[in-house]
Design a protein around this motif. Structure first.
Motif, PDB file in Angstrom:
ATOM      1  N   ASN A 284     -22.315 -22.167  -2.233  1.00 37.99           N
ATOM      2  CA  ASN A 284     -22.143 -21.839  -0.818  1.00 37.99           C
ATOM      3  C   ASN A 284     -23.372 -21.197  -0.185  1.00 37.99           C
ATOM      4  O   ASN A 284     -23.357 -20.897   1.011  1.00 37.99           O
ATOM      5  N   GLU A 403     -24.391 -17.500   2.113  1.00 36.86           N
ATOM      6  CA  GLU A 403     -23.496 -16.522   1.493  1.00 36.86           C
ATOM      7  C   GLU A 403     -23.680 -15.122   2.069  1.00 36.86           C
ATOM      8  O   GLU A 403     -22.808 -14.260   1.886  1.00 36.86           O
ATOM      9  N   ILE A 406     -21.029 -15.264   4.569  1.00 36.22           N
ATOM     10  CA  ILE A 406     -19.741 -15.326   3.879  1.00 36.22           C
ATOM     11  C   ILE A 406     -19.380 -13.955   3.313  1.00 36.22           C
ATOM     12  O   ILE A 406     -18.224 -13.518   3.369  1.00 36.22           O
ATOM     13  N   LYS A 409     -18.098 -11.729   6.053  1.00 36.59           N
ATOM     14  CA  LYS A 409     -16.745 -12.140   6.456  1.00 36.59           C
ATOM     15  C   LYS A 409     -15.716 -11.703   5.424  1.00 36.59           C
ATOM     16  O   LYS A 409     -14.637 -11.184   5.769  1.00 36.59           O
TER      17      LYS A 409
END
Length: 417
Positions: A284, A403, A406, A409
């Motif tokens: 990711n 990432e 990510i 989040k």
């Protein structure tokens, strides 16, 4: 002036009784041996490493069946050449003679090219014998597989190679001074009869008729090594390619890719490894790597080696330059290990699906909160693991690439659980 014939061609057996190895297929009570004795020919895929006799076996089968032999190479030929084969087959059919079409490296044909064989196999116009070094389950269309039988050819044993070497040495009038010399030649061939014979043919260039290990070692050292698929060189070069991409060296990646391509490696092997890298080593941090690699593989399938290799090289450079993360890889391994250790834990009632009235009465799905109906699309406080485990954290994003966002989040999401 006499025409030169390679030693491998001179020694090629023409009868099944002369064929070395593969007794599990060729003995009278084994699949191919029995089919030949019963005159019941069928389409087949011969799957095995290089130099075990796939082409030779196809020729012998054709000879014993009294059929007309046609040959294609998936590296050099295409639909145009297949049309010529079909025209020839139709002519021989009028003479009540069957046609066997041998396709070398059939795995290199794309889906459309493989599909082109189907109507002619179904009509009985041709009997197909395909040769491949790749797993047919992945490289051959299911429709073609369903109309063929797959036979696995084994790597030649030391005993098999010794028999072939003795014939080649006798033909070339060469003597070896000890058993160690023969062992050195056999080890260098790595189970490939063609390579074994080529080595012995090269040894004839020396003026000596009796050779020792020093003579043989010198000849082998001067010989350019080929891509030893399935052997040490194969894994070493593929490993070097993988580590170059993982280590963010596009130049190293291109070099090792070029080394493999020049030595005869199937580019799809490199594309397959790139896909693994895109998931395992990039993940990711840059999800585009997966799609770009898949696109490159698709370009190769559509355009073939020259343009396709450039597309795979482009994907290799992208993957090498992309930010790296094995966070998903590590997280999934942790989840797998947890699943093995907690396989008896029940699914929490609120996560179960109430697909019947009885299940609804038993409370399946009770208490589940539909995220789309919740503020911000988040069911705060809802749990997703078996009660015995409690909530777990496996995925820990890095501070690289996508990432980074990510991670931010997830920090927000996990603080609300």
């Amino acid at each position: 002036m006499p025409t030169y014939r390679p030693l491998a061609e001179i020694l090629r057996p023409s009868e099944l009784s002369e064929f070395i190895g593969q007794r599990h297929l060729l003995d009278p009570d084994k699949p191919i041996g029995k089919a030949l004795s019963d005159k019941q020919l069928h389409s087949m895929i011969l799957w095995g490493p290089s130099g075990v006799g796939k082409t030779t076996l196809a020729r012998i089968i054709c000879s014993q069946m009294g059929a007309h032999f046609e040959q294609m190479s998936a590296v050099l030929d295409g639909i145009k050449e297949l049309r010529n084969v079909i025209e020839h087959a139709q002519l021989y059919k009028h003479q009540d003679k069957n046609t066997i079409l041998f396709v070398d490296e059939i795995h290199r044909f794309n889906k459309a090219q493989q599909d082109a064989f189907l109507p002619h196999i179904e009509s009985g116009l041709i009997t197909l014998i395909g040769a491949t070094t790749e797993n047919p389950s992945f490289e051959i269309n299911s429709s073609l597989l369903s109309r063929s039988r797959v036979y696995i050819l084994d790597k030649l044993s030391t005993e098999d190679l010794s028999t072939i070497a003795s014939k080649a040495l006798k033909n070339q009038d060469i003597l070896l001074d000890d058993d160690g010399s023969l062992a050195l030649i056999i080890d260098s061939s790595d189970g490939d009869a063609r390579r074994l014979i080529n080595i012995i043919e090269q040894l004839t260039e020396t003026s000596n008729k009796t050779l020792n290990r020093e003579d043989i070692a010198k000849t082998l050292q001067e010989n350019i090594s080929s891509f030893d698929k399935g052997g040490d060189i194969y894994y070493q070069q593929l490993s070097a390619f993988h580590k170059s991409v993982r280590g963010s060296s596009p130049d190293g990646a291109l070099y090792w890719m070029a080394r493999m391509i020049v030595s005869g490696c199937d580019p799809k092997i490199i594309a397959r490894r790139l896909l693994a890298i895109a998931s395992e080593d990039i993940g990711n941090a840059d999800p585009r790597a997966l799609q770009i690699t898949i696109n490159a593989w698709d370009v190769y399938e559509r355009l073939g080696d020259k343009e396709g290799n450039r597309a795979i090289a482009q994907a290799a450079v992208f993957c090498a330059c992309a930010p790296k993360s094995n966070a998903v890889y590590s997280a999934f391994n942790k989840a797998i290990e947890a699943a093995k250790n907690t396989g008896d834990f029940a699914v929490p009632t609120h996560l179960r699906n109430a697909s019947t009235k009885l299940m609804e009465e038993l409370g399946h799905g009770k208490g589940y909160r539909y995220a789309h109906h919740e503020p911000d699309g988040l069911s705060k406080g809802q749990t997703y693991f078996p009660e015995e485990m409690g909530e777990q954290i496996y995925y820990e994003p890095t501070d690289r690439g996508l990432e980074i966002k990510i991670k931010e989040k997830l920090k927000q999401l996990r603080s609300n659980l």
